[in-house]
Design a protein around this motif. Structure first.
Motif, short mmCIF file in Angstrom:
data_model
loop_
_atom_site.label_atom_id
_atom_site.label_comp_id
_atom_site.label_asym_id
_atom_site.label_seq_id
_atom_site.Cartn_x
_atom_site.Cartn_y
_atom_site.Cartn_z
N ARG A 46 -49.69 20.79 8.20
CA ARG A 46 -48.56 21.68 7.90
C ARG A 46 -47.36 21.32 8.76
NH1 ARG A 46 -51.75 27.38 8.00
NH2 ARG A 46 -53.05 26.27 9.49
N ASN A 47 -46.19 21.68 8.25
CA ASN A 47 -44.95 21.40 8.98
C ASN A 47 -44.58 22.59 9.85
OD1 ASN A 47 -43.70 23.34 7.34
ND2 ASN A 47 -42.74 21.82 6.01
N ALA A 48 -43.41 22.53 10.47
CA ALA A 48 -42.97 23.56 11.42
C ALA A 48 -42.75 24.92 10.77
CB ALA A 48 -41.69 23.11 12.13
N ASN A 49 -42.58 24.95 9.45
CA ASN A 49 -42.43 26.23 8.74
C ASN A 49 -43.78 26.77 8.27
OD1 ASN A 49 -39.60 26.25 8.96
ND2 ASN A 49 -39.47 24.80 7.26
N GLY A 50 -44.85 26.04 8.55
CA GLY A 50 -46.18 26.45 8.10
C GLY A 50 -46.49 26.03 6.69
N ASN A 51 -45.60 25.24 6.08
CA ASN A 51 -45.80 24.81 4.70
C ASN A 51 -46.82 23.68 4.62
OD1 ASN A 51 -43.88 26.63 3.69
ND2 ASN A 51 -42.23 25.19 4.17
N TRP A 52 -47.63 23.74 3.60
CA TRP A 52 -48.66 22.75 3.31
C TRP A 52 -48.00 21.39 3.09
CZ3 TRP A 52 -54.04 23.39 2.31
CH2 TRP A 52 -54.67 22.35 1.64
N ALA A 53 -48.42 20.38 3.82
CA ALA A 53 -47.97 19.01 3.58
C ALA A 53 -49.06 18.24 2.83
CB ALA A 53 -47.63 18.32 4.90
N ALA A 54 -50.31 18.44 3.24
CA ALA A 54 -51.44 17.78 2.60
C ALA A 54 -52.72 18.43 3.12
CB ALA A 54 -51.46 16.29 2.90
N GLY A 55 -53.78 18.19 2.40
CA GLY A 55 -55.07 18.70 2.85
C GLY A 55 -56.18 17.82 2.31
N PHE A 56 -57.39 18.12 2.76
CA PHE A 56 -58.55 17.37 2.30
C PHE A 56 -59.79 18.22 2.43
CE2 PHE A 56 -58.58 16.77 6.83
CZ PHE A 56 -59.91 16.79 7.18
N CYS A 57 -60.79 17.83 1.69
CA CYS A 57 -62.13 18.38 1.90
C CYS A 57 -63.11 17.27 1.56
CB CYS A 57 -62.37 19.64 1.06
SG CYS A 57 -62.42 19.38 -0.71
N ALA A 58 -64.28 17.33 2.15
CA ALA A 58 -65.29 16.32 1.88
C ALA A 58 -66.67 16.93 2.05
CB ALA A 58 -65.14 15.13 2.83
N ASN A 59 -67.48 16.77 1.04
CA ASN A 59 -68.89 17.10 1.14
C ASN A 59 -69.55 15.85 1.68
OD1 ASN A 59 -71.64 17.45 0.67
ND2 ASN A 59 -71.27 18.76 -1.11
N ILE A 60 -70.10 15.93 2.89
CA ILE A 60 -70.64 14.73 3.54
C ILE A 60 -72.17 14.66 3.50
CG2 ILE A 60 -68.61 14.42 5.00
CD1 ILE A 60 -70.23 15.57 7.34
N GLY A 61 -72.81 15.59 2.82
CA GLY A 61 -74.26 15.55 2.70
C GLY A 61 -74.94 16.06 3.95
N ILE A 62 -76.06 15.48 4.30
CA ILE A 62 -76.87 15.95 5.44
C ILE A 62 -76.23 15.47 6.75
CG2 ILE A 62 -79.12 15.81 6.56
CD1 ILE A 62 -80.33 15.54 3.74
N SER A 63 -76.02 16.43 7.65
CA SER A 63 -75.41 16.11 8.93
C SER A 63 -75.60 17.29 9.88
CB SER A 63 -73.90 15.86 8.74
OG SER A 63 -73.29 15.57 9.97
#
Length: 184
Positions: A46-63
């Motif tokens: 996020r930027n200084a205004n709290g706005n979303w710049a990018a995101g991610f998610c990942a299911n990584i299996g067993i860990s």
């Protein structure tokens, strides 16, 4: 405001997400581990205004949860680099992760490769500062890690936040804080 918990040396403090300075972006990451050690990670920039710049998610299996949190940090720092972010504040809600990055002599063997990969990312020409925060200031990343549990295996770049994350983001933008007992 702080309240004293009866019979304990703890007080209630309030914590919430804080935006980065104008010239920086902030990355929050998290990892989650559920039944049968199924793990997933998530994070957002996020930027200084709290706005979303990018995101991610990942299911990584067993860990393990430790490795999941480390992989979340790796994916997030790598994504920021690929997006051209060169001044990055990073927040994770696991003090253990901060400690593992500072000293690998006590690292589990299963974590060494990802720790070394994170260190290589940190050695690139840019400013990255990693800090510990309480989970009450990391709800959006926590949401994304849990969201990833319901996704197929693998990494997903998120141009926009999933609809369920919007409440977390609004709370953060408005500066809402949440209570936590902390030692005096």
């Amino acid at each position: 405001m702080a309240l004293i918990k009866p019979g304990a040396s703890k007080i209630v403090k309030y914590f919430g997400w804080k935006p980065p300075p104008e010239n920086a972006f902030k990355l929050n990451t998290d990892g989650a581990c559920k039944k049968m050690n199924m793990a997933a990670v998530g994070g957002l920039i996020r930027n200084a205004n709290g706005n979303w710049a990018a995101g991610f998610c990942a299911n990584i299996g067993i860990s393990s949860v430790t490795n999941a949190k480390l992989w979340g940090l790796f994916y997030g720092i790598d994504l920021a680099w690929k997006l051209g972010v060169r001044n990055l504040l990073v927040e994770v809600d696991s003090k253990c992760i901060i400690d593992l990055l500072a000293n690998t002599s006590n690292s589990p063997n299963s974590s060494l490769a990802v720790i070394q990969s994170i260190r290589r990312l940190l050695n690139r020409d840019r400013h990255v500062c990693i800090n510990h925060i309480y989970r009450e200031a990391n709800f959006a990343a926590d949401f994304l890690a849990n969201f990833a549990m319901r996704q197929p295996l693998g990494f997903q770049f998120l141009h926009n936040p999933p609809s369920g994350a919007v409440n977390c983001l609004i709370n953060d933008i408005y500066g809402n804080a949440f209570p936590r007992f902390v030692s005096v």
